[in-house]
Design a protein around this motif. Structure first.
Motif, PDB file in Angstrom:
ATOM      1  N   LEU A   1       0.804  -1.218   0.000  1.00  8.34           N
ATOM      2  CA  LEU A   1       0.000   0.000   0.000  1.00  8.34           C
ATOM      3  C   LEU A   1       0.839   1.270   0.000  1.00  8.34           C
ATOM      4  O   LEU A   1       0.294   2.378  -0.065  1.00  8.34           O
ATOM      5  N   HIS A   2       2.150   1.112   0.088  1.00  5.66           N
ATOM      6  CA  HIS A   2       3.028   2.275   0.191  1.00  5.66           C
ATOM      7  C   HIS A   2       3.086   3.095  -1.096  1.00  5.66           C
ATOM      8  O   HIS A   2       3.059   2.563  -2.210  1.00  5.66           O
ATOM      9  N   TRP A   3       3.162   4.383  -0.904  1.00  8.48           N
ATOM     10  CA  TRP A   3       3.453   5.341  -1.975  1.00  8.48           C
ATOM     11  C   TRP A   3       4.709   6.087  -1.542  1.00  8.48           C
ATOM     12  O   TRP A   3       4.691   6.825  -0.566  1.00  8.48           O
ATOM     13  N   ILE A   4       5.803   5.842  -2.212  1.00  9.59           N
ATOM     14  CA  ILE A   4       7.094   6.465  -1.881  1.00  9.59           C
ATOM     15  C   ILE A   4       7.408   6.279  -0.399  1.00  9.59           C
ATOM     16  O   ILE A   4       7.521   7.231   0.379  1.00  9.59           O
ATOM     17  N   ALA A   5       7.483   5.024  -0.003  1.00  6.85           N
ATOM     18  CA  ALA A   5       7.929   4.634   1.352  1.00  6.85           C
ATOM     19  C   ALA A   5       6.987   5.083   2.466  1.00  6.85           C
ATOM     20  O   ALA A   5       7.419   5.331   3.600  1.00  6.85           O
ATOM     21  N   GLY A   6       5.712   5.147   2.177  1.00  5.34           N
ATOM     22  CA  GLY A   6       4.754   5.509   3.216  1.00  5.34           C
ATOM     23  C   GLY A   6       3.341   5.568   2.645  1.00  5.34           C
ATOM     24  O   GLY A   6       3.120   5.288   1.471  1.00  5.34           O
ATOM     25  N   TRP A   7       2.390   5.961   3.489  1.00  5.04           N
ATOM     26  CA  TRP A   7       1.009   6.015   3.041  1.00  5.04           C
ATOM     27  C   TRP A   7       0.790   7.215   2.126  1.00  5.04           C
ATOM     28  O   TRP A   7       1.468   8.230   2.221  1.00  5.04           O
ATOM     29  N   ARG A   8      -0.168   7.088   1.222  1.00  7.40           N
ATOM     30  CA  ARG A   8      -0.478   8.165   0.280  1.00  7.40           C
ATOM     31  C   ARG A   8      -1.239   9.269   1.023  1.00  7.40           C
ATOM     32  O   ARG A   8      -2.267   9.012   1.662  1.00  7.40           O
ATOM     33  N   PRO A   9      -0.787  10.521   0.945  1.00  8.19           N
ATOM     34  CA  PRO A   9      -1.440  11.606   1.698  1.00  8.19           C
ATOM     35  C   PRO A   9      -2.928  11.764   1.431  1.00  8.19           C
ATOM     36  O   PRO A   9      -3.696  12.080   2.347  1.00  8.19           O
TER      37      PRO A   9
END
Length: 226
Positions: free
Chosen positions: A80-88
């Motif tokens: 589920l990551h977007w660039i090493a984290g959750w999508r804003p």
């Protein structure tokens, strides 16, 4: 286990404690002291999130590839990551979903003119500000995604004899830090446009979503023997 793995586990435990405090605090404070206590809890929670991103930024500068690999996360979380984290922009889906659920559960009271003061009782002005912030966030997300794509397009440069490896890695660190900055700013700006009661509810459901995905992901990993 890396130092950031250890930090993350401790950080999650502390977040769980803060969420329990938020959940047991009076949602609609009736005294100035209760109102101050609630505001203080919200501020403590936001400081806790800021601490996470400070630690992650430092860890990214030490080993950016470990941040992308995210060994502290479950396979589901990493998917589920977007660039090493959750999508804003996930924040806005959460706001709209929770607001809709609470609105439907209180619709009779609302039609009678009674105000609930919760996330189901967002004002037209709040909805407009949420929508505006969502549009701004989408634009920033897209810009950062494009920046990562450019970095990936130049990946062949890493194999060249003249490649400046440190510079390329530094660019990747910068992309992740920009993404994390957007994540934190998005949560802060949403909290700022909510009432204290609404901010408490938002922080609780956001953490519950995070914990729920993590628990389910870890369970799936255990079943597969990962």
């Amino acid at each position: 286990m890396t130092s950031f793995n250890t930090f993350y586990n401790t950080w999650c435990d502390h977040l769980s404690q803060l969420v329990r405090q938020l959940a047991t605090a009076p949602r609609a404070p009736t005294t100035p002291d209760q109102h101050w206590d609630l505001e203080h809890l919200v501020a403590k929670t936001m400081t806790h999130y800021a601490e996470y991103y400070r630690a992650k930024s430092a860890a990214a500068e030490r080993d950016i590839f470990n941040i992308f690999a995210a060994p502290w996360a479950s396979s589901l979380e990493r998917s589920l990551h977007w660039i090493a984290g959750w999508r804003p922009t996930t924040v806005f889906h959460l706001i709209y979903t929770e607001s809709s659920i609470l609105f439907e559960s209180h619709i009779v009271d609302i039609l009678r003119g009674q105000r609930t003061g919760d996330l189901g009782d967002l004002s037209p002005s709040q909805f407009r500000r949420v929508s505006e912030l969502q549009c701004e966030t989408v634009k920033e997300e897209n810009a950062i995604t494009d920046e990562l794509s450019e970095w990936q397009d130049g990946a062949t440069d890493l194999m060249g004899e003249r490649a400046n490896l440190d510079e390329k890695i530094g660019q990747l660190v910068s992309v992740v830090q920009k993404a994390d900055d957007l994540r934190l700013r998005t949560v802060r700006r949403v909290v700022e446009l909510l009432t204290t009661q609404q901010a408490v509810e938002f922080l609780i459901v956001a953490a519950e979503l995070q914990f729920g995905v993590r628990r389910w992901g870890l369970e799936q990993d255990r079943q597969r023997g990962n």
